[in-house]
Design an enzyme around this catalytic site. Structure first.
Site, PDB file in Angstrom:
ATOM      1  N   LYS A 107       0.801  -1.222   0.000  1.00 40.73           N
ATOM      2  CA  LYS A 107       0.000   0.000   0.000  1.00 40.73           C
ATOM      3  C   LYS A 107       0.832   1.269   0.000  1.00 40.73           C
ATOM      4  CE  LYS A 107      -4.215  -1.523   2.234  1.00 40.73           C
ATOM      5  NZ  LYS A 107      -4.991  -1.378   3.451  1.00 40.73           N
TER       6      LYS A 107
ATOM      7  N   GLY B  11       9.654  -6.514   7.849  1.00 42.74           N
ATOM      8  CA  GLY B  11       9.639  -7.970   7.923  1.00 42.74           C
ATOM      9  C   GLY B  11       9.805  -8.652   6.575  1.00 42.74           C
TER      10      GLY B  11
HETATM   11  P1  AMP Z   1       3.636  -4.181   3.113  1.00 41.70           P
HETATM   12  O1  AMP Z   1       3.147  -4.908   4.312  1.00 41.70           O
HETATM   13  O2  AMP Z   1       2.857  -2.981   2.742  1.00 41.70           O
HETATM   14  O3  AMP Z   1       5.143  -3.939   3.119  1.00 41.70           O
HETATM   15  O4  AMP Z   1       3.381  -5.163   1.885  1.00 41.70           O
HETATM   16  C1  AMP Z   1       3.964  -6.417   1.771  1.00 41.70           C
HETATM   17  C2  AMP Z   1       3.103  -7.268   0.901  1.00 41.70           C
HETATM   18  O5  AMP Z   1       2.920  -6.640  -0.355  1.00 41.70           O
HETATM   19  C3  AMP Z   1       3.678  -8.626   0.606  1.00 41.70           C
HETATM   20  O6  AMP Z   1       2.895  -9.600   1.227  1.00 41.70           O
HETATM   21  C4  AMP Z   1       3.585  -8.733  -0.900  1.00 41.70           C
HETATM   22  O7  AMP Z   1       3.092  -9.977  -1.345  1.00 41.70           O
HETATM   23  C5  AMP Z   1       2.622  -7.635  -1.284  1.00 41.70           C
HETATM   24  N1  AMP Z   1       2.824  -7.154  -2.662  1.00 41.70           N
HETATM   25  C6  AMP Z   1       3.975  -6.826  -3.239  1.00 41.70           C
HETATM   26  N2  AMP Z   1       3.801  -6.489  -4.513  1.00 41.70           N
HETATM   27  C7  AMP Z   1       2.475  -6.604  -4.766  1.00 41.70           C
HETATM   28  C8  AMP Z   1       1.676  -6.387  -5.929  1.00 41.70           C
HETATM   29  N3  AMP Z   1       2.216  -5.987  -7.066  1.00 41.70           N
HETATM   30  N4  AMP Z   1       0.346  -6.613  -5.819  1.00 41.70           N
HETATM   31  C9  AMP Z   1      -0.182  -7.020  -4.649  1.00 41.70           C
HETATM   32  N5  AMP Z   1       0.522  -7.226  -3.521  1.00 41.70           N
HETATM   33  C10 AMP Z   1       1.837  -7.031  -3.581  1.00 41.70           C
END
Ligand code: AMP
Length: 403
Positions: free
Chosen positions: A204, A357
């Site tokens: 996000k 993490g």
């Molecule tokens: P955050 O907790 O915001 O650092 O997000 C981490 C998560 O973002 C991980 O579980 C990833 O699988 C997810 N993520 C990374 N790239 C994408 C993407 N292009 N679309 C959806 N989720 C994503």
């Protein structure tokens, strides 16, 4: 404005620990499987240097931590028993695990315990006073020690009784882990060596706008991947198909991009993608060459052109900060972008810091953790520091002053 960091934060060298009950806030909030077995003991290992130093100086370590979210009630599955057992194996000294963290019984059990061993108190969040930062609860915790050491960087962005309240009541200092974290972030926040490359990813954009805003004042180049990149691409007028986009953030993103342009910070967004028709581990990976994503696809990783560009910026950097995966790295088909960035950060000769993490899990999965100059133990805490916020747990130690 850059926060005033550790210069005035007392350390273990400032406190006389001999013969003292040394109350230590650690972060033993480790991942467990369904049976309660610990699946990653990094945070327990990270606390060992401080515990060993206290024992060496003749102090009696009394450890306290939270685990999960029991919300002020005793939850059997959230007892710290497995952490005590693992600690005993790792430290090689006896660990007395108590069933509570406050009260006359706890104080008496500490007095009876072998001072050459370690005492581990029960989960502080079994009492709601911890998260409420209740002063009376902090007093009861403080009754277990003569001095206080904060070694829980991962909890230092929380104004909780076991982090901040106790620091206001006892002579206090930072433990070795916290000291190392502060030194690392000081290096990337205050006069970092240039070129300075920040790599941000994750789901996000709304979680990362504050950190982007703060980093733009410092960095040379910002590399953005992961789900958050699609809101930036959308703000720049590209087609993003079914990718994750936070429409309500587009205006804020435009402001951030305008700031980057004003400050002449290079912002690199994905120029190609690995996409899929739906969000699923076994979806077929489809390469999309170019920034525009067709309407029936969603971006789940950065493509090879983007990986090469990001790696080229990382390779020549003198300072690198990385938070967040470049794609859905949990799934093998969408892992290559995160792996490429991890390899580039590991190969970089500059000062490299990884926080959060997922990025830490990714670098460990690649077996490259030992190549990174600093791996932070705190995801939320490291982001708040990068935003330029002085964490309450560190501020409380500074107020406590040297003793
Ligand atoms: P955050 O907790 O915001 O650092 O997000 C981490 C998560 O973002 C991980 O579980 C990833 O699988 C997810 N993520 C990374 N790239 C994408 C993407 N292009 N679309 C959806 N989720 C994503």
């Amino acid at each position: 404005m850059a926060p005033e960091f550790s210069l005035v934060t007392p350390t273990l060298r400032d406190l006389d620990l001999k013969g003292k009950r040394v109350l230590v806030r650690v972060d033993f909030n480790v991942p467990q499987d369904a049976s309660g077995a610990i699946t990653d003991d990094t945070r327990i290992r990270a606390a060992l240097p401080t515990i060993q130093e206290i024992l060496k100086q003749g102090g009696h370590p009394i450890l306290m931590s939270h685990l999960g979210r029991p919300k002020g009630k005793v939850v059997e599955a959230l007892r710290l028993v497995p952490m005590g057992e693992r600690l005993e194996e790792l430290a090689g000294v006896h660990v007395t695990k108590l069933d509570d963290c406050i009260g006359a019984g706890v104080v008496a059990a500490i007095a009876r315990a072998d001072p050459k061993g370690i005492v581990l108190l029960e989960n502080v969040r079994f009492h709601d006073g911890d998260e409420k930062s209740d002063v009376e609860f902090a007093r009861e915790l403080a009754a277990n020690g003569d001095v206080f050491v904060n070694d829980a960087f991962g909890s230092s962005h929380r104004d909780h009784a076991s982090v901040c309240g106790v620091a206001r009541l006892l002579p206090s200092c930072a433990g070795l882990l916290l000291e190392r974290e502060i030194a690392a972030f000081k290096r990337v926040l205050e006069e970092p060596e240039l070129p300075y490359v920040a790599i941000l990813g994750g789901a996000k954009i709304s979680d990362k706008l504050a950190v982007i805003d703060a980093l733009l004042d410092r960095v040379t180049t910002l590399l953005v991947g992961g789900g958050m990149a699609y809101t930036l691409l959308a703000a720049n007028g590209y087609r993003v198909g079914k990718s994750l986009v936070q429409v309500d953030q587009v205006d804020a993103v435009k402001r951030a991009l305008a700031k980057a342009a004003r400050l002449k910070v290079e912002v690199c967004l994905p120029e190609d993608h690995v996409c899929a028709a739906a969000f699923g581990e076994h979806e077929k990976a489809v390469a999309v060459d170019g920034p525009d994503i067709p309407g029936d696809l969603m971006g789940l990783d950065i493509g090879p052109k983007t990986r090469a560009k990001f790696a080229s910026r990382i390779r020549t950097a003198k300072t690198v900060v990385w938070n967040g995966p470049m794609g859905v790295f949990e799934w093998p088909s969408f892992r290559d972008g995160t792996a490429a960035v991890g390899q580039a950060v590991a190969a970089c000769a500059g000062y490299t810091v990884i926080g959060g993490g997922d990025s830490v899990a990714a670098i460990e999965m690649l077996g490259l953790a030992s190549e990174i100059k600093h791996i932070s133990t705190g995801g939320g805490a490291s982001l708040e520091l990068l935003e330029g916020t002085l964490l309450p747990g560190i501020a409380a130690l500074q107020r406590a002053g040297p003793h």
